[in-house]
Design a protein around this motif. Structure first.
Motif, PDB file in Angstrom:
ATOM      1  N   GLY A 126      39.382  39.102  33.203  1.00 42.26           N
ATOM      2  CA  GLY A 126      38.793  39.115  31.881  1.00 42.26           C
ATOM      3  C   GLY A 126      37.945  40.341  31.617  1.00 42.26           C
ATOM      4  N   HIS A 127      37.750  40.620  30.340  1.00 46.31           N
ATOM      5  CA  HIS A 127      36.802  41.653  29.927  1.00 46.31           C
ATOM      6  C   HIS A 127      35.392  41.082  29.953  1.00 46.31           C
ATOM      7  CE1 HIS A 127      34.554  44.170  26.993  1.00 46.31           C
ATOM      8  NE2 HIS A 127      35.261  45.131  27.535  1.00 46.31           N
ATOM      9  N   ASP A 128      35.262  39.838  29.524  1.00 47.28           N
ATOM     10  CA  ASP A 128      34.017  39.078  29.633  1.00 47.28           C
ATOM     11  C   ASP A 128      34.331  37.822  30.452  1.00 47.28           C
ATOM     12  OD1 ASP A 128      32.253  40.713  27.830  1.00 47.28           O
ATOM     13  OD2 ASP A 128      33.808  40.187  26.377  1.00 47.28           O
ATOM     14  N   LYS A 129      33.591  36.765  30.244  1.00 44.50           N
ATOM     15  CA  LYS A 129      33.900  35.514  30.933  1.00 44.50           C
ATOM     16  C   LYS A 129      35.164  34.897  30.339  1.00 44.50           C
ATOM     17  CE  LYS A 129      29.306  33.963  32.437  1.00 44.50           C
ATOM     18  NZ  LYS A 129      28.264  32.920  32.251  1.00 44.50           N
ATOM     19  N   LEU A 130      36.026  34.401  31.214  1.00 40.60           N
ATOM     20  CA  LEU A 130      37.190  33.643  30.777  1.00 40.60           C
ATOM     21  C   LEU A 130      36.742  32.207  30.543  1.00 40.60           C
ATOM     22  CD1 LEU A 130      39.845  35.098  33.228  1.00 40.60           C
ATOM     23  CD2 LEU A 130      39.557  35.641  30.805  1.00 40.60           C
ATOM     24  N   ARG A 131      36.897  31.745  29.324  1.00 41.02           N
ATOM     25  CA  ARG A 131      36.296  30.471  28.943  1.00 41.02           C
ATOM     26  C   ARG A 131      37.303  29.327  28.870  1.00 41.02           C
ATOM     27  NH1 ARG A 131      35.070  27.194  24.603  1.00 41.02           N
ATOM     28  NH2 ARG A 131      32.904  26.425  24.534  1.00 41.02           N
ATOM     29  N   SER A 132      38.465  29.574  28.260  1.00 43.20           N
ATOM     30  CA  SER A 132      39.395  28.478  27.997  1.00 43.20           C
ATOM     31  C   SER A 132      40.818  29.013  27.932  1.00 43.20           C
ATOM     32  CB  SER A 132      39.022  27.775  26.679  1.00 43.20           C
ATOM     33  OG  SER A 132      39.112  28.690  25.596  1.00 43.20           O
ATOM     34  N   GLY A 133      41.743  28.102  27.714  1.00 45.06           N
ATOM     35  CA  GLY A 133      43.145  28.488  27.579  1.00 45.06           C
ATOM     36  C   GLY A 133      44.044  27.658  28.469  1.00 45.06           C
ATOM     37  N   HIS A 134      45.351  27.839  28.255  1.00 45.62           N
ATOM     38  CA  HIS A 134      46.354  27.075  28.994  1.00 45.62           C
ATOM     39  C   HIS A 134      47.328  28.044  29.651  1.00 45.62           C
ATOM     40  CE1 HIS A 134      50.298  24.724  29.018  1.00 45.62           C
ATOM     41  NE2 HIS A 134      49.560  24.193  29.958  1.00 45.62           N
ATOM     42  N   LEU A 135      47.591  27.832  30.932  1.00 46.95           N
ATOM     43  CA  LEU A 135      48.544  28.659  31.667  1.00 46.95           C
ATOM     44  C   LEU A 135      49.561  27.758  32.341  1.00 46.95           C
ATOM     45  CD1 LEU A 135      49.549  31.310  32.995  1.00 46.95           C
ATOM     46  CD2 LEU A 135      47.861  30.916  34.809  1.00 46.95           C
ATOM     47  N   TRP A 153      24.626  34.539  28.474  1.00 47.44           N
ATOM     48  CA  TRP A 153      24.606  33.908  27.155  1.00 47.44           C
ATOM     49  C   TRP A 153      25.990  33.453  26.701  1.00 47.44           C
ATOM     50  CZ3 TRP A 153      19.882  32.773  25.695  1.00 47.44           C
ATOM     51  CH2 TRP A 153      18.828  33.529  26.219  1.00 47.44           C
ATOM     52  N   SER A 154      26.989  33.624  27.538  1.00 49.29           N
ATOM     53  CA  SER A 154      28.326  33.128  27.217  1.00 49.29           C
ATOM     54  C   SER A 154      28.791  32.178  28.314  1.00 49.29           C
ATOM     55  CB  SER A 154      29.312  34.293  27.072  1.00 49.29           C
ATOM     56  OG  SER A 154      29.410  35.027  28.273  1.00 49.29           O
ATOM     57  N   GLU A 155      29.677  31.245  27.946  1.00 46.51           N
ATOM     58  CA  GLU A 155      30.166  30.249  28.891  1.00 46.51           C
ATOM     59  C   GLU A 155      31.490  30.688  29.521  1.00 46.51           C
ATOM     60  OE1 GLU A 155      28.672  25.900  27.494  1.00 46.51           O
ATOM     61  OE2 GLU A 155      30.275  26.774  26.288  1.00 46.51           O
ATOM     62  N   GLY A 156      31.730  30.214  30.734  1.00 46.49           N
ATOM     63  CA  GLY A 156      32.984  30.483  31.419  1.00 46.49           C
ATOM     64  C   GLY A 156      33.531  29.226  32.072  1.00 46.49           C
ATOM     65  N   ALA A 173      37.033  32.899  40.125  1.00 49.32           N
ATOM     66  CA  ALA A 173      35.659  33.292  39.836  1.00 49.32           C
ATOM     67  C   ALA A 173      34.943  32.135  39.163  1.00 49.32           C
ATOM     68  CB  ALA A 173      35.652  34.518  38.927  1.00 49.32           C
ATOM     69  N   THR A 174      33.686  31.951  39.487  1.00 52.40           N
ATOM     70  CA  THR A 174      32.898  30.881  38.897  1.00 52.40           C
ATOM     71  C   THR A 174      31.808  31.485  38.015  1.00 52.40           C
ATOM     72  OG1 THR A 174      31.293  30.801  40.711  1.00 52.40           O
ATOM     73  CG2 THR A 174      33.300  29.491  40.959  1.00 52.40           C
ATOM     74  N   PRO A 175      31.343  30.747  37.005  1.00 49.75           N
ATOM     75  CA  PRO A 175      30.330  31.273  36.086  1.00 49.75           C
ATOM     76  C   PRO A 175      28.912  31.021  36.567  1.00 49.75           C
ATOM     77  CG  PRO A 175      31.106  29.174  35.284  1.00 49.75           C
ATOM     78  CD  PRO A 175      31.852  29.434  36.564  1.00 49.75           C
ATOM     79  N   VAL A 176      28.668  31.105  37.855  1.00 49.02           N
ATOM     80  CA  VAL A 176      27.364  30.780  38.419  1.00 49.02           C
ATOM     81  C   VAL A 176      26.349  31.867  38.068  1.00 49.02           C
ATOM     82  CG1 VAL A 176      26.067  30.481  40.556  1.00 49.02           C
ATOM     83  CG2 VAL A 176      28.297  29.372  40.275  1.00 49.02           C
ATOM     84  N   GLY A 177      25.211  31.449  37.542  1.00 46.34           N
ATOM     85  CA  GLY A 177      24.130  32.369  37.205  1.00 46.34           C
ATOM     86  C   GLY A 177      22.851  31.595  36.951  1.00 46.34           C
ATOM     87  N   GLU A 182      25.907  22.639  32.694  1.00 40.59           N
ATOM     88  CA  GLU A 182      26.651  21.545  33.329  1.00 40.59           C
ATOM     89  C   GLU A 182      28.116  21.570  32.919  1.00 40.59           C
ATOM     90  OE1 GLU A 182      26.483  16.649  33.739  1.00 40.59           O
ATOM     91  OE2 GLU A 182      25.097  17.705  32.415  1.00 40.59           O
ATOM     92  N   ARG A 183      28.395  21.953  31.673  1.00 42.05           N
ATOM     93  CA  ARG A 183      29.792  22.005  31.213  1.00 42.05           C
ATOM     94  C   ARG A 183      30.595  23.018  32.018  1.00 42.05           C
ATOM     95  NH1 ARG A 183      31.879  22.262  25.533  1.00 42.05           N
ATOM     96  NH2 ARG A 183      30.950  24.342  25.481  1.00 42.05           N
ATOM     97  N   GLU A 184      29.969  24.120  32.394  1.00 43.87           N
ATOM     98  CA  GLU A 184      30.669  25.132  33.171  1.00 43.87           C
ATOM     99  C   GLU A 184      30.954  24.632  34.583  1.00 43.87           C
ATOM    100  OE1 GLU A 184      29.268  29.427  31.960  1.00 43.87           O
ATOM    101  OE2 GLU A 184      27.523  28.107  32.008  1.00 43.87           O
ATOM    102  N   ILE A 185      29.980  23.988  35.199  1.00 44.37           N
ATOM    103  CA  ILE A 185      30.174  23.463  36.558  1.00 44.37           C
ATOM    104  C   ILE A 185      31.265  22.398  36.570  1.00 44.37           C
ATOM    105  CG2 ILE A 185      29.082  22.192  38.443  1.00 44.37           C
ATOM    106  CD1 ILE A 185      28.137  25.072  38.192  1.00 44.37           C
ATOM    107  N   LEU A 186      31.173  21.463  35.639  1.00 48.04           N
ATOM    108  CA  LEU A 186      32.193  20.408  35.568  1.00 48.04           C
ATOM    109  C   LEU A 186      33.559  20.985  35.226  1.00 48.04           C
ATOM    110  CD1 LEU A 186      30.214  17.558  33.740  1.00 48.04           C
ATOM    111  CD2 LEU A 186      30.705  17.793  36.175  1.00 48.04           C
ATOM    112  N   GLY A 187      33.579  22.038  34.410  1.00 48.61           N
ATOM    113  CA  GLY A 187      34.838  22.677  34.061  1.00 48.61           C
ATOM    114  C   GLY A 187      35.547  23.262  35.270  1.00 48.61           C
TER     115      GLY A 187
END
Length: 287
Positions: A126-135, A153-156, A173-177, A182-187
């Motif tokens: 990704g250029h920024d955080k990869l947040r959603s989508g279907h592969l 300030w953005s979710e991944g 990659a994880t969005p840990v920071g 909680e939505r990011e961890i559960l995601g």
């Protein structure tokens, strides 16, 4: 196939140079090409044509790096044009396909999975955080999914749906920071639970909240190896608390900074004593 000797005599690289393609060589043979894709450029269509010719004529061309920007990846028309351009003709022999600079929502891959049935490795960077989508890619064996800029300030990883029934290796990659929600961890955990065929998993970075959600889950039950990179000190405490869940792994590799290794020396010693397959990698101070 093109070799250095022929190219130096006839400058066969001229066609690639004028379209911005960057060749990579192995023992004198063309094995990889970087594509700085710019759909708004006047020669974008010719660039796709040059790629198609390479795919048809180069028997050892196994890897394609497509470098773009989130601005044009986010335009459905641009992505559809690229997907259609790469997917023309008979199925290709390409083995590895890499996309750089993707937007937060993964674009649809169109006909690429069907046109490149031999691809076993896919990188989505990704250029920024990869947040959603279907592969969805039947037959894919290895996937690397990486964020770019990791703004707090953005979710991944909030809603990434990966339909990869034959995937064996995942580098995620994880969005840990400091502001990970909680939505990011559960995601992250939900994404992993949806990939029952994965046997080898790499996660980076790993914080306490992610470790607390991952270790009790069913994800560990089917893994053979687990590689945890950039592990925070508090996450090491979680590993020790769930050490029984880690005994079935054939390999557990943990990477920490020199500072964390010094501060958590006791915990690391206990993990070594409890787990015969434990491997520790200590990076440079501050890395």
């Amino acid at each position: 196939p093109w070799t250095h000797a022929g190219l130096e005599c006839a400058d066969g690289l001229w066609s690639m140079r004028q379209h911005g393609l960057i060749p990579r060589w192995t023992h004198g043979f063309l094995t990889s090409v970087d594509v700085p894709y710019r759909p708004w450029a006047p020669r974008a269509v010719d660039q796709l044509g040059a790629i198609q010719i390479l795919l048809e004529l180069e028997p050892l061309l196994a890897e394609l790096h497509v470098v773009g920007s989130p601005g044009h990846w986010a335009e459905p028309g641009h992505w559809a044009e690229l997907s259609a351009g790469l997917g023309q003709g008979p199925p290709r022999r390409l083995r590895r396909l890499l996309f750089h600079g993707l937007p937060p929502k993964l674009p649809e891959l169109g006909e690429l999975p069907r046109r490149f049935p031999a691809v076993h490795t896919l990188w989505l960077l990704g250029h920024d955080k990869l947040r959603s989508g279907h592969l969805r890619w039947p037959g894919l064996r290895r996937l690397r999914l990486r964020h770019g800029r990791t703004s707090e300030w953005s979710e991944g990883n909030v809603d990434l749906r990966l339909e990869l029934p034959e995937l064996v290796e995942l580098d995620l990659a994880t969005p840990v920071g400091s502001r990970t929600g909680e939505r990011e961890i559960l995601g992250v955990v939900e994404t992993l639970l949806g990939l029952p065929s994965v046997e080898h998993l790499r996660l980076s970075p790993v914080g306490s909240d992610l470790a607390a959600a991952l270790l009790p889950s069913a994800v560990l039950d089917r893994l053979r190896s687990l590689d945890l990179d950039k592990v925070r000190g508090s996450a090491l405490d979680r590993l020790l608390a769930h050490v029984d869940r880690l005994r079935g792994l054939e390999r557990l590799r943990v990477s920490v900074t020199a500072v964390v290794a010094e501060q958590r020396a006791g915990v690391l010693a206990q993990l070594r004593g409890e787990l015969a397959k434990f491997q520790l990698v200590v990076g440079a101070r501050g890395s």
